[in-house]
Design a protein around this motif. Structure first.
Motif, PDB file in Angstrom:
ATOM      1  N   GLU A 207       0.814  -1.219   0.000  1.00 40.03           N
ATOM      2  CA  GLU A 207       0.000   0.000   0.000  1.00 40.03           C
ATOM      3  C   GLU A 207       0.846   1.266   0.000  1.00 40.03           C
ATOM      4  O   GLU A 207       0.322   2.374   0.110  1.00 40.03           O
ATOM      5  CB  GLU A 207      -0.958  -0.009   1.191  1.00 40.03           C
ATOM      6  N   LEU A 208       2.164   1.108  -0.112  1.00 35.33           N
ATOM      7  CA  LEU A 208       3.109   2.216  -0.265  1.00 35.33           C
ATOM      8  C   LEU A 208       3.026   3.228   0.869  1.00 35.33           C
ATOM      9  O   LEU A 208       2.858   4.418   0.657  1.00 35.33           O
ATOM     10  CB  LEU A 208       2.896   2.909  -1.626  1.00 35.33           C
ATOM     11  N   TRP A 209       3.152   2.736   2.110  1.00 35.13           N
ATOM     12  CA  TRP A 209       3.257   3.646   3.238  1.00 35.13           C
ATOM     13  C   TRP A 209       4.208   3.074   4.281  1.00 35.13           C
ATOM     14  O   TRP A 209       4.435   1.870   4.349  1.00 35.13           O
ATOM     15  CB  TRP A 209       1.907   3.969   3.862  1.00 35.13           C
ATOM     16  N   LEU A 210       4.752   3.988   5.067  1.00 35.56           N
ATOM     17  CA  LEU A 210       5.575   3.594   6.205  1.00 35.56           C
ATOM     18  C   LEU A 210       5.473   4.657   7.286  1.00 35.56           C
ATOM     19  O   LEU A 210       5.059   5.790   7.026  1.00 35.56           O
ATOM     20  CB  LEU A 210       7.033   3.345   5.807  1.00 35.56           C
ATOM     21  N   GLU A 211       5.846   4.268   8.504  1.00 36.52           N
ATOM     22  CA  GLU A 211       5.806   5.187   9.635  1.00 36.52           C
ATOM     23  C   GLU A 211       7.155   5.205  10.340  1.00 36.52           C
ATOM     24  O   GLU A 211       7.795   4.161  10.514  1.00 36.52           O
ATOM     25  CB  GLU A 211       4.720   4.781  10.635  1.00 36.52           C
TER      26      GLU A 211
END
Length: 317
Positions: A118-122
């Protein structure tokens, strides 16, 4: 310095754990962008100015850095809060007079969650600023079709309430004929110490971007008060690329050095610059539409605040 890359058919994003910054944000060759993405690198156009230095204290040379637990500068580098004087620490390698932009951009962040599909990171970091506050900050970076969405969450880890502020400091890449446009309710002019002086709704022509116009050669370092809808600003490049910045934040700091800088900083902020310096008068003076102090977010222990920013990239040719 660990880095992470998110990439889809249109955009490429490089994130650095040192300072929790963006090192690069580009429109890539794919998805029909060839005719607008041929500046600089052969197959990409820099939406944000690419990072120019990689030394330990060079977060200010990144494409974007976070501002937390407060933004910009505070007059006298101290303020009164709940009957005590809060004195902010000085990092002489960054600024000899001010606790500039907080300490989030000078801290090592860690990857805490990611979803490659989903092309996200934190990223997450904690800071305990002696005599000031103790907090945790998280940043979520997400690519969604033609947009970058960045969300920052700040949590008060102290045992008492504290007035927090946060912001994003992106350096938007500009061409010589790039036009900028945004509406504002008013502007704070700047004094000799780079702090806001008087507020006016009669925005001087050089600082007025109600109508799209080329970026002036003049020095700009001003805070703008936005309406209840927040920030909407556009950069229209002469190569056929339109970049739109949106944020629910009600304050926008705009910075560029004198001359053709090649970049323009459009910085969504939860607070007005120097708001902490007015806290002492909060209980005795009525709030007015040009006041700074009501912009701060007072967080009780374990309470959180959140800000977000979206950068949308569109081909117009």
């Amino acid at each position: 310095m660990a880095t992470h890359t998110l990439e889809n058919d249109t955009l490429k994003l490089v994130i650095n754990e040192r300072g929790g910054v963006i090192d690069a944000f580009q429109c890539t060759y794919n998805n029909g962008c060839e005719y607008v993405c041929n500046q600089g690198e052969e197959h990409a156009f820099n939406i944000l100015r690419p990072r120019t230095k990689l030394s330990e204290h060079s977060a200010g040379e990144a494409s974007m850095f976070p501002m937390v637990p407060m933004v910009n500068r505070i007059r006298g580098n101290s303020f009164e809060w709940q009957g005590r004087q809060v004195t902010l620490p000085i990092n002489s390698q960054v600024d000899p007079d001010f606790f500039l932009h907080g300490d989030g951009w000078l801290t090592h962040w860690q990857l805490c969650r990611q979803n490659p599909q989903e092309l996200w990171l934190e990223l997450v970091m904690t800071s305990d600023i002696k005599g000031v506050c103790h907090y945790q900050a998280k940043q979520r970076f997400q690519l969604e079709q033609d947009s970058l969405i960045v969300t920052m969450t700040v949590t008060n880890l102290s045992e008492e309430a504290f007035p927090f502020g946060a912001g994003f400091h992106p350096f938007f890449h500009c061409l010589p004929d790039t036009q900028v446009q945004f509406s504002a309710l008013g502007v704070w002019r700047e004094d000799a110490t780079y702090l806001p002086s008087d507020y006016t709704t009669a925005i001087p022509t050089v600082f007025d971007f109600e109508q799209a116009k080329p970026i002036p050669n003049a020095w700009i370092n001003n805070g703008y008060r936005m309406d209840k809808s927040g920030v909407t600003a556009t950069l229209n490049h002469n190569n056929g690329l339109l970049v739109t910045l949106t944020s629910p934040c009600h304050y926008l700091q705009v910075y560029k050095p004198e001359g053709q800088a090649g970049f323009l900083c459009l910085e969504p902020q939860s607070q007005a610059v120097n708001a902490h310096a007015e806290l002492a008068s909060l209980a005795t003076t009525p709030l007015d539409t040009a006041s700074h102090r009501e912009s701060l977010t007072i967080l009780a222990p374990k309470q959180s605040m959140q800000i977000t920013m979206t950068i949308k990239v569109q081909a117009t040719l």
